[in-house]
Design an enzyme around this catalytic site. Structure first.
Site, PDB file in Angstrom:
ATOM      1  N   GLU A 139       0.812  -1.221   0.000  1.00 50.55           N
ATOM      2  CA  GLU A 139       0.000   0.000   0.000  1.00 50.55           C
ATOM      3  C   GLU A 139       0.847   1.274   0.000  1.00 50.55           C
ATOM      4  O   GLU A 139       0.773   2.086   0.930  1.00 50.55           O
ATOM      5  CB  GLU A 139      -0.966   0.008   1.194  1.00 50.55           C
ATOM      6  CG  GLU A 139      -2.010  -1.091   1.101  1.00 50.55           C
ATOM      7  CD  GLU A 139      -2.903  -1.189   2.345  1.00 50.55           C
ATOM      8  OE1 GLU A 139      -2.602  -0.486   3.321  1.00 50.55           O
ATOM      9  OE2 GLU A 139      -3.877  -1.955   2.335  1.00 50.55           O
TER      10      GLU A 139
ATOM     11  N   GLU B 293      -6.853  -7.432  -1.085  1.00 50.36           N
ATOM     12  CA  GLU B 293      -7.441  -7.463   0.246  1.00 50.36           C
ATOM     13  C   GLU B 293      -8.899  -7.052   0.125  1.00 50.36           C
ATOM     14  O   GLU B 293      -9.198  -5.941  -0.308  1.00 50.36           O
ATOM     15  CB  GLU B 293      -6.705  -6.506   1.203  1.00 50.36           C
ATOM     16  CG  GLU B 293      -5.224  -6.804   1.359  1.00 50.36           C
ATOM     17  CD  GLU B 293      -4.514  -5.881   2.352  1.00 50.36           C
ATOM     18  OE1 GLU B 293      -5.212  -5.105   3.034  1.00 50.36           O
ATOM     19  OE2 GLU B 293      -3.272  -5.922   2.419  1.00 50.36           O
TER      20      GLU B 293
END
Ligand SMILES: [Zn+2]
Ligand SMILES: [Zn+2]
Ligand SMILES: [Zn+2]
Lengths: 640, 640, 640
Positions: free
Chosen positions: B144, B321
């Site tokens: 991320e 995710e």
């Protein structure tokens, strides 16, 4: 017990030739106590080691000669500039990394060893000089620990202290490898936060995203312990020189350190009660309630703290500072409704206060609090508060006794739980204090008198109902103690939700003996998404999903279990709104054999051993079963 | 193509003796993929150069033996404390000048050469060890990028890097005098901001008032380039040791670096989709929509990112995710409506996802994400998400193929334009992302499937309609490419409004070939001052004054031109509200020969090559032309 | 006096070959003045001591040849980067302790001696070169002192300067022991804040809680004095070389330094008037008024500043920068309604402006203000403002004379009082500026033309009504001067409430000769708790309790005195809302023999010696006794 009144006085603010007249007027107004000295370091010691006692000797003597008893404060909340020059790193550091400068008060870090030494020195000198003075009848340590957000400090001293404290905590647990024990207890493997040494550990501020909640909670505990140690150092020195009782004046809704642990070293707890200021800046009431009670204060906020500090003081407690008129520090600073100073005083006595002292005697014309009202105006003319104080004094002459008795209902207040919630609210605005106060308010609405208990309490005998909502960590022996008695017990939401180091225990919470309830999932709700209950009211903010075989006693309108019960233990899996809490409290009281009432908004009662006190916080008269209560009215009815 | 499921797993969080059972249950639930390793640096290398591979060897083998394919993450988002000790200045510095401390994650500055070297070293070690491992079927770089506002850093390393980057950029343009070229391009004569050397240039934070927008935009571009370089360094090392595809897991609505440029070095794009968390903290929906979809997520936000990352991955993309239940990090963290985990999975597949992985396998009882749900509860009992995952797995067994096809409508998303708007919003709350998302929502409401295109795209063949609103800098060849095809083209507001260095070009914008429209003045509007249009709806926020001979197709009710058109090119001189955008999109689609629908609120469709997927984001059933969609329902209809 | 127009021009922004055409077009549009040079330091002195005058010589000559008069600005608001390199500590430091970096403008601390020296040098060079230039007809010092919160600086230089300034202030008072005098004056005994030396005194930022208000007020006064000295240094140098008048361009609602004291060194005051930007970012109007006047600006805000700067300039004043279209810096930046640029110009002339200059000539396509409209667009095409300017120029040709006359009503504006209120608002949002502006608005609504007077005024002859509300410190001779004349006088709330060093005086305020009124208590009110008056309207925010034998002329509906009067002096013990102020002003005017009107919302008048100007700030025509005023209309009616 006989109840007394007092005031807070600063002889150093006034020419000495008016002290005697001030003292005379205090006595004339019916006051017993006069607190002095707590900000006077620069007058006691204007330069390093140049002590000037004469003025203080004279002030104490003058007050004593007028028949007043002196509460002498240690001056450690306001070290003079030269103390800071000696210890330039004694300043607390805020969470943004900025030292908090000289120029107001409380400019010290609890972890700073050099400043602690200075405090020991000055307290020793003061205690030595006045420890046997016949007019010094009580002591106050420092002033309002924690006020102005001064508990947590991110200084170098705190960093070093925290590392040592952790080393001590975990070396015991981990035998030869304390740091491994810490890593395991905190789950530092998550995000590779594992430490190889205690000296690797920093303070949990300014991290990129949330720090480990275990880390933050430990820092809260460390910090609280520093406050306890700081206070204890003073108490020990005072006790070495004096037989007079020692107190500290706590504040309202400051939860950054464990008041019970500090209180364990005191003889008397006391607190500073500013109903109008607090309503504006910390109660958390709705805008409607803030408007309605702007000139009266919140009907339950003072009562809650009265009960809290009665517990902190193990029965002995005072109001050390009572708001006498407009203050200077809230967002808005209105005048009290006529009668409220009297009402506040009686509410305190009804909860067992030994003394109520009005802050302050004469309004100071200078410096930070020049717009803070006193009993006198700056020109020494009587201000409204002194008239109401005189009335209370007169009433006390006629009926000085107020007898406390153990209440039927107990509510646990756990500072550690407040830190845990603050570390992990999981939803904006959710706080442990808020949850506890919502329960307290519901009890007050129902006319119930309450005892507050500390987290370490294990003896609940004599209580018919014990509430421990939101207490995130519950040791096994507490669970046992709660279920072993005859009381109805309320736990949840979030009770027993974490282990001692802020991890989720397995088996899942609450794992309460004899109660087959498991919190299988937790959600937090937008304020605009209350979840309605079939029994009335709604869950707001915090909602748990419950599993197990216990009886379902409350459900959502969509059929989910919200409260479950087995035997005397009720688990509430959500944060009820006022209506839901009214239903819950009513139900629990009924099961506990306690009668409840539905008091009008703003009307409250408090029962002592022999009397029922009625208080009307409204600005208009209200008819009650005890008769019509005038606006700001107080009624004292013998219990039959 | 066949679609698959997976999960994210942290073997280092659990005793090794439960790994095999975990792996068995993953396979049993129908999962194909298991991502591991991305935060495990402190376990791979607990102290400098002390490598411990055994546990990771065993974990991969255990998972592989259960038939699972491993996605192996590089651990560079969480350097251990000892790495920081080696490179104390590797921390990013926030815009207030404070280093961002150790104790969570992403605590590094992309510009720091020493840390980049550490990353090369650890990635090399990991890639060397597992590059040929038969169970490692894919790689993830870091985690991320940009999350927690970690792209822009105001560190010394960034300052030095920025100066060098500018020197390189402008020395080319300026021949012997790069700094003069920079001064000219930025207009530094304004306010005497002219530099005599590149080393005069500081980072654009903490200035007295706004810094030069050219300066800020350049710093955004520089910073984005550092992310690209950081990622490329890892990809090159992995590729030297492995044939498996490399991905990175992007986030939602993070625009601080150019995802397309990072994506150019990847084989597969992936992203982390948290519909409920995002709705609360970044979608920007109205309060009404936030309440209505609190348990479902925004009906368009995930779809937008699916289309975006399909473009970033040049057709290949995953959800790495997928939210499985309540998370821990949004302002409020509600539970998903039953069925939503399945719906979110199918929405991803309908947009072409190759895989959807649920984050995370088992809820961690410790550390920062202890309140983040998983497929299992902390006590290993099935959580709700695993049931919905099993259902998706079953459905995938019956119909695993989803065929993508080029859409008829394209929407350009330009990260550089987002920076330009952020540097110069000209009105509170105006953002490029918001403008683009408003257009995307209008297309979704109309039942249109969309391809998102990068700013560097020059081939628009096959599209009937291309939208490029708000793209502040449009190079000449892009203008040519847009007007040279057969598609209807929508530009404006603010399209082509700036030159390459953030100045207003002369001739004035948009200077579009064949379109006689000039933006003669720009104003921004208070939110309470919408400007009504005769054709319905209103302009809010941003409004341009237009001149020229092109056809006026939309006017304010007071007669000012708002949209103008010549041939296939439409210029929209304002930010339309939903009603205005519905009219505009409907008109453009009609001209493009595309049928539109008016889908009910919360109902959405997505067309693949052979099927139409229907999704109901509402909490109640909705009747549609395809039949009644249950709450949280998914319907798959063959296109005929 | 004859009125003129002008513009602000930046020859350094444009190729020199268009200067002549620009100059020609300025003259053609009817402009007289062109202000240049105030940000051009990096072009005058690109490197240390490398002076390049040729371009500026040529620019002035070109403009002069076109018949324009040049206002030449000193470039000290934008020191180039190399000046900062010479004086790295010249940056102002914000109240959070952060130096404010290079990269925009006003990046200097007024207390820095080294920078002051640089300013003396560059101003000397400029003044020497152009002091006798026939085209340079006026000078401007620096640019917008105080803009971007640049007055107060918490730098080392400021700390040293403040200590010296205090030493000087108090050593006089305290004879041999200045620091004792300071401690006494500030009441530093409170909280042990006593100093042993002036070098003990720090700046009053980052304290734990509020610093001593006396301390903060002194720092405001010190800082203001630095601005005065900084400006005076420039004026003295200019005067040594030139006979042309010197001005400075002040801003709207910046009160951080005493504009009158700076103005005492100027020949002409001027200010920068941005009606739409100001309405959004500083007027403090209600949301309804912000919406209603979003495209017109507040009907009274400019008028107030016109009257203020007429006083600051002792009759001579200009609008140096007049908003010509949308600006770039407010939260929202709408376009002016057609006609407003003309209306604003005439409003200025009606208040006595000698000149109105439009900012800026041509919109810059680059840097911070690229979205700030000009008289020309970036492509040199006429923008809307130039058309309205031409109309004003034409109208001025027909009737150039506007004769000022002393008004009947005076309103004192005291910068020191504004600091005192800001130090001690006692209620959120309460400010002296707000109080004064509320009184000014009431006067405007009543059709009254007003003179604003400085705090040091002692001669009130010719006025029928003098207002001095909120003036916290009133020296004895001012009280005498106010009561000694024939005017009605309004004081309160808070007038004379503090002594010279911010303590409450005893006898209590206002202690006004001949007026037996004492403020016995003060409260501040929640915005949702107005206190209704029997005579209409209500008190909001600030309410005093009054005692004494003066006549009660206004009471609350519960019977408390709010306004009291003896002879010509009226004391108002609260902050009236608009309705209450309308009643009060009407009553006072009646007593003063002045006729009042009740003007429609958005309609305003201004009387000169011979004419009444009517202005319609509404977006629609309004019927008045002078006829129908068109939207944005101006009407000029001879007084008979
Ligand atoms: Zn004695
Ligand atoms: Zn294998
Ligand atoms: Zn000439």
């Amino acid at each position: 017990m006989k109840r007394t009144l007092g005031t807070c006085y600063y002889p150093e603010h006034w020419p000495s030739d008016i002290w005697a007249e001030d003292a005379r007027r205090m006595a004339e107004a019916g006051l017993t106590w006069v607190r002095i000295g707590e900000f006077a370091w620069s007058r006691i010691e204007p330069t390093p080691d140049a002590l000037t006692w004469d003025w203080l000797d004279q002030a104490i003597e003058t007050l004593g000669q007028a028949g007043l008893k002196v509460v002498l404060g240690t001056p450690t909340a306001t070290p003079p500039k030269w103390v800071l020059d000696k210890h330039p790193d004694m300043l607390a550091v805020d969470d943004q990394g900025r030292p908090r400068k000289f120029g107001s008060r409380r400019h010290y870090c609890f972890s700073h060893a050099g400043y602690l030494e200075e405090c020991r020195r000055i307290v020793g000198l003061v205690a030595e000089r006045y420890g046997q003075n016949p007019h010094v009848a009580a002591w106050q340590t420092d002033n309002e620990y924690g006020c102005h957000d001064t508990t947590l400090s991110y200084s170098d001293a705190a960093r070093q202290g925290f590392r040592g404290w952790l080393r001590e905590q975990f070396s015991a647990q981990g035998q030869n490898d304390g740091i491994a024990a810490l890593n395991a207890a905190w789950g530092n493997v998550f995000w590779s936060m594992e430490y190889n040494d205690f000296d690797d550990i920093d303070l949990p501020n300014l991290t990129v995203t949330d720090p480990n909640p275990s880390h933050v909670l430990a820092f809260h505990r460390y910090t609280s312990d520093q406050v306890v140690a700081f206070n204890r150092a003073q108490v020990e020195i005072i006790r070495a020189h004096s037989q007079a009782p020692v107190t500290h004046n706590y504040m309202g809704r400051i939860t950054d350190f464990d008041h019970f642990k500090v209180g364990a070293d005191l003889d008397i707890a006391s607190w500073d009660s500013y109903p109008l200021g607090f309503l504006e800046d910390r109660v958390g009431a709705s805008v409607e309630q803030q408007r309605k009670f702007a000139n009266q204060g919140h009907p339950d906020f003072q009562a809650f703290h009265h009960d809290l500090y009665r517990a902190v003081g193990r029965g002995r407690w005072w109001v050390m500072e009572q708001q006498p008129g407009p203050v200077n520090w809230a967002p808005y600073n209105p005048s009290p409704l006529p009668g409220m100073v009297r009402l506040w005083s009686w509410e305190a006595f009804a909860h067992g206060a030994e003394a109520v002292c009005y802050f302050r005697w004469r309004q100071a014309p200078f410096a930070q609090e020049q717009m803070h009202a006193g009993m006198l105006r700056p020109d020494s003319v009587d201000a409204p508060a002194i008239h109401e104080a005189r009335q209370v004094a007169d009433e006390l002459k006629q009926a000085p006794e107020v007898q406390m008795v153990q209440a039927s209902v107990a509510l646990i207040f756990d500072y550690d739980a407040d830190w845990a919630w603050s570390v992990q609210p999981q939803g904006v605005g959710l706080s442990y204090f808020g949850l506890i106060f919502d329960h307290y308010r519901a009890l007050r609405r129902a006319g119930i008198s309450v005892d507050i208990l500390p987290a370490h309490c294990r003896d609940f005998s004599g209580y018919d109902l014990v509430l421990a909502p939101g207490m995130m960590h519950m040791p096994g022996d507490l669970k046992q103690a709660l279920t072993g008695g005859n009381a109805q017990v309320l736990i949840g939401p979030r009770s027993a939700a974490r282990d001692a180091n802020m991890s989720i225990p397995v088996p899942l919470p609450p794992a309460f003996p004899g109660l087959d309830v498991t919190v299988s999932r937790v959600e937090t709700l937008r304020p605009d998404q209350p979840v309605a209950l079939t029994s009335g009211g709604a869950i707001t903010g915090y909602l748990e999903e419950l599993e197990g075989t216990a009886d379902i006693i409350t459900q959502t309108t969509t059929g989910s279990a919200v409260a479950m019960r087995a035997g005397p233990v009720t688990y509430m899996g959500g944060w009820g709104d006022d209506a839901a809490l009214d239903v819950l409290i009513s139900d629990l009281c009924t099961r506990a054999g306690l009668a409840t009432m539905a008091l009008p908004d703003g009307v409250r009662i408090r029962d002592t051993a022999t009397e029922r006190f009625w208080f009307n916080y409204n600005a208009e008269p209200i008819a009650t079963e005890a008769g019509v209560l005038p606006a700001a009215g107080v009624l004292r009815v013998e219990l039959t």
